[in-house]
Every structure is written in structure tokens, then in C-alpha cells.
Motif scaffolding. Structure first.
Motif, PDB file in Angstrom:
ATOM      1  N   TYR A 225       0.831  -1.199   0.000  1.00 53.22           N
ATOM      2  CA  TYR A 225       0.000   0.000   0.000  1.00 53.22           C
ATOM      3  C   TYR A 225       0.861   1.242   0.000  1.00 53.22           C
ATOM      4  CZ  TYR A 225      -3.345  -3.435   1.764  1.00 53.22           C
ATOM      5  OH  TYR A 225      -4.129  -4.529   1.918  1.00 53.22           O
TER       6      TYR A 225
ATOM      7  N   TRP B 213     -17.455   4.400 -13.028  1.00 49.84           N
ATOM      8  CA  TRP B 213     -18.420   4.475 -11.930  1.00 49.84           C
ATOM      9  C   TRP B 213     -19.553   5.447 -12.201  1.00 49.84           C
ATOM     10  CZ3 TRP B 213     -15.330   3.609  -6.853  1.00 49.84           C
ATOM     11  CH2 TRP B 213     -15.952   2.574  -6.107  1.00 49.84           C
TER      12      TRP B 213
ATOM     13  N   ILE C  34     -14.132   9.377  -5.169  1.00 51.98           N
ATOM     14  CA  ILE C  34     -13.951   9.503  -6.607  1.00 51.98           C
ATOM     15  C   ILE C  34     -15.006  10.427  -7.194  1.00 51.98           C
ATOM     16  CG2 ILE C  34     -14.235   8.180  -8.748  1.00 51.98           C
ATOM     17  CD1 ILE C  34     -12.407   6.090  -7.537  1.00 51.98           C
TER      18      ILE C  34
ATOM     19  N   ILE D 195     -15.514   0.555   0.142  1.00 48.10           N
ATOM     20  CA  ILE D 195     -16.068   0.755  -1.198  1.00 48.10           C
ATOM     21  C   ILE D 195     -16.933   2.005  -1.283  1.00 48.10           C
ATOM     22  CG2 ILE D 195     -17.513  -0.287  -3.002  1.00 48.10           C
ATOM     23  CD1 ILE D 195     -16.431  -3.035  -1.961  1.00 48.10           C
TER      24      ILE D 195
ATOM     25  N   MET E  36      -3.150  13.674 -17.094  1.00 48.30           N
ATOM     26  CA  MET E  36      -2.705  12.381 -17.613  1.00 48.30           C
ATOM     27  C   MET E  36      -1.510  12.536 -18.553  1.00 48.30           C
ATOM     28  SD  MET E  36      -4.513  10.092 -16.233  1.00 48.30           S
ATOM     29  CE  MET E  36      -4.494   8.674 -17.311  1.00 48.30           C
TER      30      MET E  36
ATOM     31  N   GLN F 173     -13.842  13.882  -6.535  1.00 46.17           N
ATOM     32  CA  GLN F 173     -12.793  14.246  -7.498  1.00 46.17           C
ATOM     33  C   GLN F 173     -13.401  14.627  -8.837  1.00 46.17           C
ATOM     34  OE1 GLN F 173      -9.906  11.099  -7.983  1.00 46.17           O
ATOM     35  NE2 GLN F 173      -8.965  11.482  -5.986  1.00 46.17           N
TER      36      GLN F 173
ATOM     37  N   ARG G 278      -9.887  -4.206 -10.619  1.00 42.10           N
ATOM     38  CA  ARG G 278      -8.744  -4.193  -9.714  1.00 42.10           C
ATOM     39  C   ARG G 278      -7.920  -5.478  -9.864  1.00 42.10           C
ATOM     40  NH1 ARG G 278      -9.171  -0.338  -5.800  1.00 42.10           N
ATOM     41  NH2 ARG G 278      -7.483  -1.386  -4.680  1.00 42.10           N
TER      42      ARG G 278
ATOM     43  N   LYS H  35       0.678  12.954 -14.443  1.00 40.01           N
ATOM     44  CA  LYS H  35       0.324  12.233 -13.223  1.00 40.01           C
ATOM     45  C   LYS H  35       0.771  10.776 -13.367  1.00 40.01           C
ATOM     46  CE  LYS H  35      -4.173  11.807 -12.470  1.00 40.01           C
ATOM     47  NZ  LYS H  35      -5.486  12.297 -12.038  1.00 40.01           N
ATOM     48  N   ARG H  36       1.487  10.283 -12.368  1.00 42.72           N
ATOM     49  CA  ARG H  36       1.963   8.888 -12.469  1.00 42.72           C
ATOM     50  C   ARG H  36       1.100   7.947 -11.664  1.00 42.72           C
ATOM     51  NH1 ARG H  36       7.822   6.775 -11.645  1.00 42.72           N
ATOM     52  NH2 ARG H  36       6.767   4.873 -12.339  1.00 42.72           N
ATOM     53  N   LYS H  37       0.724   8.408 -10.474  1.00 44.42           N
ATOM     54  CA  LYS H  37       0.005   7.490  -9.597  1.00 44.42           C
ATOM     55  C   LYS H  37      -1.245   8.165  -9.065  1.00 44.42           C
ATOM     56  CE  LYS H  37       0.368   6.233  -4.856  1.00 44.42           C
ATOM     57  NZ  LYS H  37      -0.459   7.248  -4.462  1.00 44.42           N
ATOM     58  N   ASP H  38      -2.350   7.526  -9.212  1.00 38.87           N
ATOM     59  CA  ASP H  38      -3.597   8.001  -8.637  1.00 38.87           C
ATOM     60  C   ASP H  38      -4.491   6.779  -8.528  1.00 38.87           C
ATOM     61  OD1 ASP H  38      -5.852   9.253  -7.814  1.00 38.87           O
ATOM     62  OD2 ASP H  38      -6.303  10.195  -9.733  1.00 38.87           O
ATOM     63  N   VAL H  39      -4.345   6.108  -7.403  1.00 34.19           N
ATOM     64  CA  VAL H  39      -5.097   4.871  -7.256  1.00 34.19           C
ATOM     65  C   VAL H  39      -5.385   4.636  -5.780  1.00 34.19           C
ATOM     66  CG1 VAL H  39      -3.021   3.435  -7.118  1.00 34.19           C
ATOM     67  CG2 VAL H  39      -5.183   2.428  -7.899  1.00 34.19           C
ATOM     68  N   LEU H  40      -6.578   4.158  -5.526  1.00 37.62           N
ATOM     69  CA  LEU H  40      -6.920   3.808  -4.152  1.00 37.62           C
ATOM     70  C   LEU H  40      -6.495   2.364  -3.961  1.00 37.62           C
ATOM     71  CD1 LEU H  40     -10.436   5.377  -4.334  1.00 37.62           C
ATOM     72  CD2 LEU H  40      -8.477   6.323  -3.130  1.00 37.62           C
ATOM     73  N   ALA H  41      -5.370   2.200  -3.257  1.00 37.92           N
ATOM     74  CA  ALA H  41      -4.778   0.870  -3.216  1.00 37.92           C
ATOM     75  C   ALA H  41      -5.566  -0.071  -2.325  1.00 37.92           C
ATOM     76  CB  ALA H  41      -3.332   0.972  -2.735  1.00 37.92           C
ATOM     77  N   LYS H  42      -6.143   0.489  -1.237  1.00 35.66           N
ATOM     78  CA  LYS H  42      -6.890  -0.362  -0.303  1.00 35.66           C
ATOM     79  C   LYS H  42      -8.349  -0.272  -0.654  1.00 35.66           C
ATOM     80  CE  LYS H  42      -4.564  -0.873   4.039  1.00 35.66           C
ATOM     81  NZ  LYS H  42      -4.344  -0.458   5.386  1.00 35.66           N
ATOM     82  N   CYS H  43      -8.974  -1.375  -0.977  1.00 33.98           N
ATOM     83  CA  CYS H  43     -10.393  -1.307  -1.305  1.00 33.98           C
ATOM     84  C   CYS H  43     -11.073  -2.606  -0.913  1.00 33.98           C
ATOM     85  CB  CYS H  43     -10.587  -1.003  -2.784  1.00 33.98           C
ATOM     86  SG  CYS H  43     -12.281  -0.577  -3.168  1.00 33.98           S
TER      87      CYS H  43
ATOM     88  N   LEU I 103      -1.380   1.973 -11.886  1.00 31.68           N
ATOM     89  CA  LEU I 103      -1.003   3.150 -11.102  1.00 31.68           C
ATOM     90  C   LEU I 103      -2.047   4.262 -11.166  1.00 31.68           C
ATOM     91  CD1 LEU I 103       2.798   3.394 -11.935  1.00 31.68           C
ATOM     92  CD2 LEU I 103       1.765   2.896  -9.718  1.00 31.68           C
ATOM     93  N   LEU I 104      -2.850   4.238 -12.221  1.00 32.19           N
ATOM     94  CA  LEU I 104      -3.811   5.327 -12.414  1.00 32.19           C
ATOM     95  C   LEU I 104      -5.240   4.810 -12.341  1.00 32.19           C
ATOM     96  CD1 LEU I 104      -1.804   7.108 -15.244  1.00 32.19           C
ATOM     97  CD2 LEU I 104      -2.256   8.054 -12.977  1.00 32.19           C
ATOM     98  N   GLY I 105      -5.436   3.879 -11.421  1.00 36.84           N
ATOM     99  CA  GLY I 105      -6.738   3.235 -11.289  1.00 36.84           C
ATOM    100  C   GLY I 105      -7.896   4.213 -11.137  1.00 36.84           C
ATOM    101  N   ASN I 106      -7.664   5.294 -10.405  1.00 32.50           N
ATOM    102  CA  ASN I 106      -8.776   6.217 -10.161  1.00 32.50           C
ATOM    103  C   ASN I 106      -9.329   6.832 -11.439  1.00 32.50           C
ATOM    104  OD1 ASN I 106      -8.475   5.657  -7.528  1.00 32.50           O
ATOM    105  ND2 ASN I 106      -7.781   7.689  -6.885  1.00 32.50           N
TER     106      ASN I 106
ATOM    107  N   LYS J  34     -14.819   5.158  -0.820  1.00 30.77           N
ATOM    108  CA  LYS J  34     -13.922   5.457  -1.940  1.00 30.77           C
ATOM    109  C   LYS J  34     -14.702   5.911  -3.163  1.00 30.77           C
ATOM    110  CE  LYS J  34     -10.238   3.958   0.301  1.00 30.77           C
ATOM    111  NZ  LYS J  34      -8.977   3.310   0.540  1.00 30.77           N
ATOM    112  N   ARG J  35     -15.910   5.344  -3.305  1.00 34.90           N
ATOM    113  CA  ARG J  35     -16.699   5.807  -4.440  1.00 34.90           C
ATOM    114  C   ARG J  35     -17.063   7.279  -4.241  1.00 34.90           C
ATOM    115  NH1 ARG J  35     -22.160   3.413  -5.038  1.00 34.90           N
ATOM    116  NH2 ARG J  35     -22.741   5.330  -4.000  1.00 34.90           N
TER     117      ARG J  35
END
Lengths: 422, 600
Positions: free
Chosen positions: A212, A422, B569, B562, B527, B572, A369, B549-557, A412-415, B565-566
Motif C-alpha cells: 500500500y 463508476w 472519486i 467501497i 494524464m 474528485q 482491480r 500524473k503517475r500514480k492516482d489509485v486507491l490501493a486499499k479497497c 497506477l492510475l486506477g482512479n 472510496k466511491r
């Protein structure tokens, strides 16, 4: 084993309630206690020193009450996995063994069900681990976070690297499966120290690693340190590089990435977590725990007389009194231990109803995911193909073998992907 | 018919916050003009924004009847004027309707820049000046020092200055007695053709334009045919009356009287402040002196953040213009911002007030582009081009020279801060003219300053560098050539019209550098990589890059995450929607504001 299916279940007479199409479910228990809160943690948990001596016992009883309530409604007739998380469940010590035994008696656990307990290097002992394993626990998930002392201090962890290593090795020695959590993007963490942490994690013999990137949650000590300048803000580019490094190092060691943050040896993927990403219903017990169930499974039952029974109260009502167009319901209990103890089966704090279309879109988002992604026909039914085609142009998703999945960039850009779908 | 010897027309003038409106309130109370139960603070300031900010934007005229110590009853016409420099012309017209003024000076603050400016105007209009030292109830009050400042700094005898407190009411009767004793009564020729000065106007939804007038000569009453001399419009008089402060019709207004005039005209542009009303037939041949067209000094682009609000913005501007003919606007479009208006204002306060009213009273979300002045651009072909917006600036190669408006700026400041003022003024291309000590505690400094420099948060800077002590006044002195260029800002290689501005060539590099740096901080990572460039013509002066942008992710889900995090998003996504999409770059609104606050 206490979870043998042959065990008689006291509430079996309620089988008439059984919602025929529910299928296997996951069961989650949130234990809201830990030794000390970590600097980054915004989960619902109380340091053990603030907890009254009888509270853990009352809590365990309330969990049993809540489980019996669901069992009576037939929801726990086929439980595929049990996950005891928190907080730090092992702060309960031997009480935890009893609680797990109780749950296995109340719920109908499928043979060979995965039973995970979260633990920490500072609350884990070989004796407790052995007793838990003997009482049916098949898997330990250890919050290691790092094998670097400086990282551990920044994160406000109660243990050092040696203690973490020793604890993991002891857990592996029990014969249970062992997973460990690591954090990257910690202020001050270098790529070299991260690599060292990864290598030491592999060397412990753990079959599962979660990675994480550190996020600064509001109202945590970490947020305060960042706001005051005592710590630099985590650098997302550094975290990105470390996530990619984790992918390489762990893959070389035979731990394949099967989800954005999850790596496992073959056969050691977490059954429980896979449920979250594949639309399997789950029941969460305890403060701040969430549950999700499909409405369809209960439609017929809710119409029947036995469900009209006023004894179906509190939390049970959220799956009975649903809006006409709801296909899925998710609800979350208040993050309040005392309230949970008082009314374990009380109405949840937050209830969310999803339409069929929303539920399908959610399945796509969560399914993406996974390394395997989602089936093309699910994407089609969810009506998100156009969105996926746009994302494909940005090289965030790709199609292979009749499935949609994230690309390396997409990991890396999942969002960006989730926001579009969504 | 009223006897002019029992009429006094006067105004209250003051620096902002010195207590002008509160004094007016006390006068209305003392004369029982407003029933106690109807009394609110700042009775004459009817707009919310006037009351909140404690400023007067519209002029007002109210008639009060006062029984003086000599046992006679006098008709006093109190003309409340806007205090701010933006409205200098309106103030000068209001003063022309008077024979005297009460000059209010705060007993603690003393003489400030607008005290000086307003006093000068009153002197130039040959008005009797009654100094009043206000707020003497304050612990910090130093009436003797202030008396000295008035005498030394303004050359106004102050031994008879009235000591007053608008808060306690002390001194109010004294000042009214002084008005009766010292302000000359109006003198005019009742038999001469009508000459009435329009000193303000407002729009009434039922009656049309209502003009506030002061009769100089002759008489005006309902059913007469009158002519507005500057606009040459002939119309019937529907009603005349006086404001107490509610409109009260009277048969006629005659020499020296102040009141309102309703003609049924619906177009505010035909009833201009400073114009003379006379009879349609056998009217006056010469209008009253001093009329001029009001010209906006500051321009800005106003754009609705939500493009659908464009028609609403137009309606709102139409409505505001009815009461504020000084507000001018033309449709304008921007690649970056869509459809909007280029709006001209009398000054910065006017601009702020209008923007705030549009947002508040009409519920609009607006984006304002960098304020600009009216530039005169002379092209190599010998043409003169009027430029209100950087977008209208001709190509650099076609420009022979550019001229910009200059002001004479007067700063009053305690001696300790002279250095700070000089430093600020030098950075703003200002030429020092002279300075003099008004008193041991106040220095008056004069500069010639381009208006364009003054509108870039000069006043805020002045206040912060002098701990709030400095005060500022300015007057227009004319156009002068300047080495001005248009600085373009390019995002991802494309010029963004709404971000370009006109700047002195010597400052272009520094401005460009600061602005690109600031934009790099404001524009979120996208992007793809976004270069930000500042350029004149095709020449790049500064460059910054917003890295991809390199990283933009919710790693824990997991289960409990859920929903949360929704929502995250979705938030955002909403934030992204509020941004302006320029080309394919998402630009937050702050970026367009950044340009207003760049101080190199």
C-alpha cells in the motif's frame, strides 16, 4: 476442528427463512482494539489502555448476538470465508480463540473455509498463534509495514524490524498461511530501503504480500506532522516507482500480482478479499463494519409471512424494506464500540441502495482491480463499454482473451479508470 | 413656495469609515424624520452591500425640518454622497447641489487621503466647510491633534470645529446650528427659466427613471414639459417630490430646493448625472457647468462559470445598469471561458461591488479576468485602436506605440512609512513628484502612476506595507506613451486568451516567470505533461512544466472502503467539472485569479 459442518446449529430451525439464491457469503468481524494507534491510521480502533476491562468480553458477546441474528435469517448458511480484522484482533488474546469458535458454531462454515486473523508483531506470540491455528484459523495477516526502523518510526509502529521478522517467521512455522502488509511512499523511504524491505518480506516465507502506498488521512497524527512541516508530504512519484519495484521483486520471488495491491504464491490468494472484488455478498459484524447483500435473494423471503415477523428488526430490516429499484444493499455500522455492544443488531448508520445498473458498474470497477480483469460480457451488461474504449485509447485498460483488464499504466492510475466507469 | 432663506443644502464628506452615515442617522433621528421604530443603521444606505461594508455607493437626498435655536424652522436638504475615489465625479455633482459641507474627520485616525481629496473638492466648489471631529467617545480620540491636522494640512480654520460622536449623538445639534449659521442659503432667480441639476438617478420598476435634482433657477412641477440639455430629450414631468426619506410628492420645486423628478423616461442613459433640466420652451440657453460623460476606468471580463448562466448574467447586468449608468458592458467571448462580457467600471471598488452584487443578488458564479485599462494603440498604419482587453491588442509587429492612462496619486502616510511607500511606488513604475509634511505625523506624497499599476492590488499592498496607515487618492491626468506588450500564457502549447495581459516590457519577464511558477502549483497534474509558457508574440520568456500524473489509485479497497472510496472519486469528478477545460487541460478557477495577485 470446531468448524466441521457436522456441528449441530442451534438456529437450524429457521431454515425456512433461507434465501434460496444468496449463494456463498463472506463474514467479517471488526475488532476495534489495538495496542496503540499508528500515526497514519484512521480506522475505528481504540488503544487497549483506554478500554475498560470488561469491554472486550462484552464486545465478543455482541458479535455473537449479531451473528445469531443473521444466522436466524438464513444469511450465514454457506460461509466461504471468515476474516477477523481491526484494529488488532490479537489484542484479545485467548478470548479471540473462543470468539472464533463461537462464530464457527453459529455460522455454517463451508468445509475448508478460509479463516484469517489480522495480527501485529507486538501482539503475536508463538503460543497464541498455535492455539488460534488449532482452533481453525487458516491464515494470518501481519501488519509489518516495513523492515526499516526509520520507516517504522515515521509510521508510529510499536515494533522494530527484528520483532517483525521474528513474528512472521513464528507464524509461518505454525503451518498456517501468512500474509504481510507493506507500505511504500513513506516520507524518507528510499528505493534501496524499499527493495531491502521487499527482499526481507520474501525471505520470511510468507505466501502473500500486500503493498500500500501511504496515504495521509485527515485528522491523523501523520496529517498533523505533514501539515506542520515536521514530515514531508508523501511523494506520489516515489510511491509509483516503489509500486513498480514491488511488482518486479515479488514476481521474481514467485509472488504474482493478482490485484492492485495484492501479491501471492499460487493458491495463496485471499479468498475473502477476492469476494469483495467479485460481487460476493458479505456480512460485517462490529463497529464500522460493512455488509453487502443482493436484494433479489430476499425478495421472495421478505414477502413471506415469516419475514413479516416483527422480530426481524434493526439491521435485518435494511434487507427487507428496500426501494423497488434496488438490486443491492450495502450498510455500515456506526464506528462506536459502546453503541455496538448495546445493540449489536441495531439499525446501521449508513445504508446505500444500488440499482441493478449501479451494482453492475460497481462489479466492473472492483473487478478491474484484479489482474484477470472482468469478462467482456459483464462490461457490456453494465453499459460501460464506451467508457472502456475511451480508457483503452489512453492505454489505461486493454482487452485480452474476452476480458478487460488494467494495463501496467492502469495499475497506477486506477482512479482515472474507476471515475470513468463508476 | 419655500423661502430660500430658510433652506440649507449641505453634504457630509469624509474618508471611508470616519462615520459619515452614522452621523446622517443621528440627524434623521434628532429631526424626527424617521420614526424610531423604522430606524436602522445607515438609513440612507439602502443596499445590503452598502450597510455591510459601511460604504455609500449611491447618492441620496433627504429633506429634514429642523427647529433651530432661533425658533425658526428650516428646511435642511442632506445630500449623502459616495465617499470613494471611484465615484469622484458623482461626488463633485452632489457637491454642486450644495452650499456647504460637514467635513467629518475621525478623532483617532485624523486626516486621511480622501479627507484631503473631498475637502479640496468642496473648496474648489466654493462651499462653506464645517469641520466635525467625530468619534470623540473613542479611547484613542485625540481631538486636539486632529484639529491641528485640519488647520495645518487642509488650511481650514478648525477652532470652531464641532466635537461630536455619531455613536452617542453628542454634537449633532451643534453641527446643525453651525449649518444654519454658516452655510449660505441658496440664491437663485425664481423668475428665470428653469435650471435644475441632476446629481443622481435611480430606476424604479413602476415609475421609470427617478432623477434627484437641485433647482438653481425657476420652478419645476408636474405636467410641465422639460428638456434634458445634454441628451436633448424632451419629456413631460409626471411628478416632483421630496424624500423624507420616502418619496413625498409636492406641487413644485423651486429655487434652492432639492427633490426628485419623475418623467416616465425608461432609459437611464437619457437621464445623466450632471445634466441640466430646463423647460422645453423658453428654456435656459446655457446648461450648468461641469457636466461630463462618465467613462469607465477599469475593464474586466466577467464569465459565468456555468455557461448556462450566460443569459442570466446578461439580465443581471441589464438590471444593475438601470441604477448605475456608469456600468457599461459588451458581449465578449473567450476560447477558454466561453461567452461573457467585457465590463467597464469607474474603479476597483465599483468592480468589486458589482461583481459581488451579481453573485449575491442574482445568484451567479462568476469568473473575472485580469482587470485592464483603456489602452490607446497607434498602429504602424497610423490608426488609433482602443484596447479594453488584451485580446484586442494588435500583433507586436503592427504597433507603433501604446499609450496608457496616468494618474496623479496622493498618498498620506506617517513619516515612518515613507520608505515603504517609495519602494512600492518604484516597483509600480511610478514617478515621484514631491512630498510635504502636513503635520508631524502625516506626510503627503505625490506620484504619477499608470492606472494599470494601481489596479493590480496596489491598494492592498500599500495598506499591508504601512500597517494600514497609508491612505490613497488619485485623479486622472491623461494618456502617456509606455513600452507595453501583451504577455500570452500558453498551456500545452496553446495560448489561453483569458490568461493573457498587457504589461510593461521591462516587467514582462519577471511577471511571466512568477505567473508560470504559480500556475504550475495551481494546475493539477493531468494524464499528460502540460508545459506552461509565457510569451510575447512568438518569443517564449518563461517555461514551467506540470509533470504527467503517475500514480492516482486507491490501493486499499475492501468491504468498508467501497462506499467511502466511491464518494471520494465522485468528489474528485465534481472538482474536475468545476474546472475549466482549456483545450484538453483542466484548469482550476484559481488559475484565472492567480493573474490578479501576482507581485514579482
Amino acid at each position: 476442528m470446531m468448524c466441521a459442518p457436522a456441528e449441530p446449529r442451534p438456529l437450524a430451525q429457521h431454515a425456512s427463512h433461507h434465501p434460496a439464491t444468496l449463494g456463498p457469503v463472506s463474514l467479517y468481524v471488526h475488532v476495534p482494539f489495538c495496542v496503540l494507534k499508528c500515526a497514519y491510521c484512521d480506522f475505528h480502533s481504540q488503544p487497549f489502555c483506554d478500554v475498560s476491562p470488561e469491554e472486550p468480553e462484552h464486545f465478543a458477546w455482541a458479535v455473537g448476538e449479531a451473528a445469531r441474528h443473521w444466522a436466524a435469517l438464513g444469511v450465514l448458511d454457506d460461509v466461504l470465508s471468515l476474516y477477523v480484522g481491526g484494529g488488532t484482533p490479537t489484542t484479545l488474546g485467548d478470548g479471540l480463540t473462543g470468539s472464533i469458535a463461537d462464530l464457527c458454531a453459529i455460522a455454517n462454515m463451508r468445509p475448508g473455509a478460509e479463516i484469517t486473523v489480522e495480527t501485529n508483531p507486538d501482539t503475536s506470540s508463538p503460543e497464541l498463534a498455535a492455539r488460534l491455528h488449532a482452533s481453525g484459523v487458516t491464515r494470518f495477516s501481519v501488519g509489518v509495514q516495513s523492515f526499516d526502523g526509520a520507516d517504522l518510526r515515521v509510521l508510529g509502529r510499536c515494533h522494530d524490524a527484528q520483532a517483525a521478522e521474528r513474528a512472521v517467521r513464528e507464524l509461518v512455522a505454525t503451518g498456517a498461511r501468512v500474509a504481510l502488509d507493506l507500505m511504500c511512499g513513506v516520507p524518507g523511504q528510499s528505493l534501496a530501503s524499499w527493495q531491502a524491505t521487499l527482499e526481507r518480506a520474501v525471505a520470511t516465507g510468507a505466501g502473500h504480500v500486500s503493498v500500500y502506498p501511504l496515504t495521509v488521512e485527515e485528522a491523523t497524527p501523520l496529517a498533523h506532522h505533514v501539515a506542520t512541516g515536521a514530515l514531508p508530504e508523501p511523494d506520489p512519484d516515489a510511491a509509483a516507482e516503489m509500486m513498480e519495484r514491488a511488482d518486479e521483486v515479488l514476481a521474481d520471488a514467485g509472488l504474482a500480482r493478482y490485484e492492485i495491491a495484492s501479491y501471492a504464491r499460487e493458491g495463496e490468494q485471499c479468498v475473502h478479499n477476492l469476494g469483495y472484488w467479485t460481487g460476493r455478498p458479505y456480512i460485517g459484524l462490529g463497529p464500522s463494519a460493512s455488509s453487502m447483500v443482493p436484494v433479489a435473494a430476499f425478495r421472495a423471503a421478505a414477502a413471506s409471512e415469516s419475514w413479516a415477523d416483527p422480530s426481524v428488526v434493526g439491521v435485518g430490516r435494511v434487507i427487507v424494506d428496500v426501494p423497488a429499484d434496488a438490486a443491492r444493499v450495502r450498510f455500515t455500522h456506526a464506528a462506536d464500540t459502546v453503541a455496538f455492544i448495546r445493540t449489536a443488531t441495531g439499525a446501521p448508520e449508513e445504508v446505500e441502495y444500488l440499482t441493478a445498473e449501479e451494482a453492475l458498474r460497481e462489479d466492473v470497477v472492483l473487478g478491474l482491480r484484479l489482474a484477470e480483469g472482468v469478462a467482456a460480457d459483464l462490461a457490456e451488461r453494465a453499459g460501460v463499454v464506451d467508457a472502456l474504449l475511451r480508457l483503452e485509447q489512453q492505454a489505461l485498460v486493454e482487452r485480452a482473451g474476452g476480458r478487460w483488464r488494467l494495463t501496467r499504466r492502469g495499475w497506477l492510475l486506477g482512479n482515472e479508470v474507476f471515475a470513468e466507469v463508476w | 413656495m419655500s423661502d430660500p432663506t430658510h433652506i440649507r443644502n449641505f453634504s457630509i464628506i469624509a474618508h471611508i469609515d470616519h462615520g459619515k452615515s452614522t452621523l446622517a442617522d443621528r440627524i434623521l433621528e434628532l429631526t424626527h424624520t424617521v420614526a424610531d421604530r423604522d430606524m436602522v443603521e445607515q438609513v440612507l444606505d439602502s443596499m445590503d452591500i452598502e450597510r455591510e461594508r459601511g460604504i455609500t455607493i449611491k447618492a441620496q437626498a433627504v429633506r429634514v425640518l429642523y427647529e433651530a435655536a432661533d425658533g425658526e424652522t428650516y428646511q435642511l436638504n442632506l445630500i449623502d454622497t459616495p465617499g470613494h475615489v471611484d465615484f469622484t465625479y458623482e461626488v463633485s455633482r452632489s457637491l454642486q447641489a450644495c452650499e456647504g459641507v460637514i467635513l467629518v474627520v475621525d478623532a483617532a485616525q485624523g486626516v486621511e487621503a480622501q479627507t484631503v481629496a473631498n475637502a479640496m473638492m468642496a473648496m474648489n466648489a466654493d462651499l462653506e466647510i464645517i469641520p466635525l471631529i467625530n468619534k470623540i467617545d473613542l479611547p484613542a480620540a485625540e481631538p486636539e491633534r486632529v484639529r491641528h491636522e485640519i488647520e495645518e494640512g487642509l488650511a481650514i480654520p478648525a477652532d470652531e470645529a464641532v466635537l461630536a460622536s455619531g455613536k452617542t449623538g453628542e454634537g449633532v445639534r451643534e453641527v446643525l446650528e453651525a449649518v444654519i449659521r454658516r452655510v449660505p442659503h441658496p440664491v437663485g432667480d425664481a423668475a428665470a427659466p428653469l435650471k435644475a441639476l441632476i446629481f443622481d438617478s435611480y430606476f424604479d420598476a413602476y415609475r421609470g427613471v427617478v432623477a434627484l435634482i437641485r433647482v438653481i433657477d425657476g420652478t419645476v412641477g408636474a405636467n410641465m414639459k422639460v428638456r434634458m440639455m445634454a441628451t436633448d430629450v424632451v419629456t413631460d414631468v409626471e411628478e416632483v417630490g421630496v424624500r423624507r426619506p420616502a418619496n413625498t410628492p409636492v406641487e413644485e420645486l423651486t429655487v434652492g430646493e432639492v427633490g426628485y423628478l419623475i418623467t416616465g423616461l425608461k432609459d437611464p442613459a437619457l437621464v445623466k448625472v450632471g445634466d441640466t433640466v430646463t423647460l422645453a420652451r423658453h428654456g435656459a440657453t446655457e446648461p450648468l457647468p461641469g457636466y461630463r460623460e462618465v467613462k469607465p476606468m477599469v475593464y474586466t471580463g466577467l464569465y459565468p462559470i456555468d455557461g448556462d448562466q450566460y443569459p442570466d448574467l446578461r439580465d443581471a447586468l441589464d438590471k444593475l445598469q438601470l441604477n448605475d449608468p456608469a456600468l457599461v458592458y459588451d458581449p465578449e467571448s473567450s476560447h477558454a471561458l466561453g461567452f461573457g462580457f467585457r465590463v467597464g467600471f469607474l474603479g476597483l471598488l465599483h468592480m468589486e461591488v458589482i461583481k459581488e452584487r451579481l453573485e449575491r443578488e442574482f445568484d451567479l458564479d462568476l469568473l473575472a479576468t485580469a482587470p485592464s485599462v483603456e489602452y490607446h494603440v497607434y498602429t504602424t498604419k497610423g490608426e488609433k485602436v482602443i484596447v479594453h482587453s488584451p485580446q484586442d491588442m494588435p500583433e507586436p509587429g503592427h504597433i507603433e506605440r501604446v499609450e496608457e492612462p496616468y494618474l496623479k496619486a496622493t498618498v498620506l502616510v506617517p513619516p515612518d512609512y515613507v520608505g515603504q511607500v517609495m519602494e512600492l511606488a518604484e516597483g509600480r513604475r511610478s514617478t515621484f513628484k514631491d512630498m510635504q509634511y502636513l503635520s508631524a505625523t502625516t506626510v503627503e506624497m505625490h506620484y504619477e502612476t499608470p492606472l494599470s499599476e494601481l489596479i493590480m492590488d496596489f491598494f492592498d499592498q500599500l495598506k499591508s506595507r504601512t500597517r494600514g496607515y497609508a491612505s490613497l487618492d488619485y485623479e486622472y491626468i491623461g494618456y502617456r506613451p509606455s513600452n507595453l506588450v501583451k504577455l500570452d500564457i500558453l498551456l500545452a502549447g496553446k495560448p489561453v486568451d483569458a490568461l493573457s495581459f498587457i504589461v510593461h516590457r521591462e516587467k514582462a519577464y519577471a511577471r511571466g516567470k512568477v505567473l508560470t511558477e504559480k500556475l504550475r502549483e495551481i494546475i493539477p497534474r493531468q494524464m499528460f505533461e502540460v508545459p506552461i509558457q509565457a510569451a510575447i508574440g512568438g518569443k517564449i520568456l518563461a517555461r514551467e512544466t506540470v509533470r504527467a500524473k503517475r500514480k492516482d489509485v486507491l490501493a486499499k479497497c475492501y468491504g468498508g472502503d467501497i462506499t467511502r472510496k466511491r464518494k471520494l472519486i465522485e468528489k474528485q469528478k465534481k472538482g474536475k467539472k468545476r474546472m475549466k477545460s482549456v483545450g484538453n487541460v483542466d484548469v482550476p478557477q484559481d488559475a484565472f485569479m492567480a493573474i490578479l495577485k501576482v507581485d514579482e
